[in-house]
Design an enzyme around this catalytic site. Structure first.
Site: not given
Length: 368
Positions: A52, A135, A153
């Protein structure tokens, strides 16, 4: 499995049926990515986190080789935490947005020192770690720990804007899009649902020419029903990217070493290596003035052409000077010798050089 085209059915407002349809599609069509685990298996939080962070502002295609090299070198978060920062920066070189690498290292150390090498599972605790924002915290919580969390996202924003036909422009629409996305997040399989939304946005609900006829949730999409899918999400017109200019100095020593300098830890490209250069400003100083700040006294030669590199917030254009210097060459005060080092050309590939500096060196040495 080949996707089947669907007729536009009467609109069914996005809700639980949307979730079921998307999860069924994901079970059949999910992308095979190195950080994903087989259905029913528990994801490794370290691998989820690493992927990520790397995927922020970067494409999947670009990330995959970096991810593989990082895991091979540092297979656990304890191994990464124990690594020198300079090694981490060197391994990150070419991936861009280098503050991510510094925060990656800080985060690894924090997880080892404060949590015994195990990531916390709650969004609140995850967000306290360096480099982990809302996020990423939601993504780790959902994918690695099965929490009913909603990572949003760019792909998810686009899917949600179309499902609910949100006509408000970005970035003002972000709060509403997050709220709407949360209304779809299921209690079970939240991680799979999050990844399904990402896959849908990456492969079908694309920014241009979305493939609505093969979309598994076409019936639930208000934008498709009204024929406005490609127009959403709406965005305010971006201001033109400003331009900065400067001079860069590539010194090649007779023994084949190139002079590089470590940048300050804070700021753009912090902690990375650079070719000594003038400040990057709005106006280019006269060449004679720029040469007075060269790192060595030498016969500097202007390399034909310029090097252009586009950062997020500005476009950089550099004029490159090159010089061949003796092995006992002395650095000037302007070089800041305490931050400089000579690196053999054969070792440049492993040095912590960002892409823009690799461009500069390549441009300067292309004839050597």
């Amino acid at each position: 499995m080949t996707a089947v085209a669907r007729k536009q059915l009467p609109l069914r407002p996005a809700g639980p049926d949307t979730v079921d349809a998307l999860l069924a599609w994901y079970d059949e069509e999910r992308r095979d990515l190195p950080w994903r685990v087989a259905p029913g298996k528990r994801a490794d939080p370290y691998r989820v986190w690493l992927s990520e962070i790397m995927l922020q502002q970067t494409t999947v295609k670009a990330v995959i080789p970096f991810y593989a090299r990082f895991l091979a070198r540092w297979p656990t978060i304890k191994a990464l935490a124990a690594a020198p920062l300079d090694d981490v920066l060197a391994a990150w070189a070419g991936l861009g947005y280098y503050s991510r690498a510094r925060n990656l290292h800080k985060c690894a150390i924090a997880v080892v020192e404060d949590f015994g090498g195990k990531f916390p599972s709650t969004i609140a605790e995850l967000q306290k770690l360096p480099g982990i924002g809302p996020y990423t915290a939601n993504a780790i919580a959902a994918i690695a720990f099965g929490e009913s969390a909603t990572p949003v996202d760019g792909n998810v924003e686009r899917v949600v804007a179309r499902l609910f036909a949100v006509r408000q422009s970005l970035p003002a629409a972000k709060t509403e899009l997050k709220r709407l996305a949360a209304t779809l997040t299921p209690e079970r399989r939240a991680g799979d649902f999050a990844q399904a939304m990402m896959d849908l946005g990456a492969g079908i609900c694309t920014p241009r020419r979305p493939s609505c006829l093969v979309c598994p949730v076409q019936q639930d999409c208000a934008a498709a029903a009204h024929g406005i899918a490609e127009q959403l999400p709406m965005r305010l017109e971006r201001a033109e990217r400003p331009q900065r200019v400067g001079f860069a100095f590539v010194a090649l020593r007779e023994d084949g070493c190139v002079l590089v300098r470590k940048r300050a830890e804070a700021g753009l490209l912090g902690g990375m290596l650079e070719v000594p250069s003038t400040a990057w400003g709005d106006l280019l100083p006269p060449a004679k003035e720029a040469l007075r700040s060269a790192p060595l006294r030498a016969d500097w030669w202007a390399v034909p052409g310029t090097v252009v590199h586009v950062f997020t917030h500005f476009r950089l254009e550099l004029i490159v000077y090159r010089a061949l210097v003796p092995a006992d060459a002395t650095l000037t005060f302007w070089a800041e010798p305490e931050r400089c080092q000579w690196v053999a050309r054969r070792d440049l590939h492993a040095a912590a050089l960002p892409s823009v500096m690799r461009k500069v060196i390549g441009h300067a040495l292309k004839e050597n």
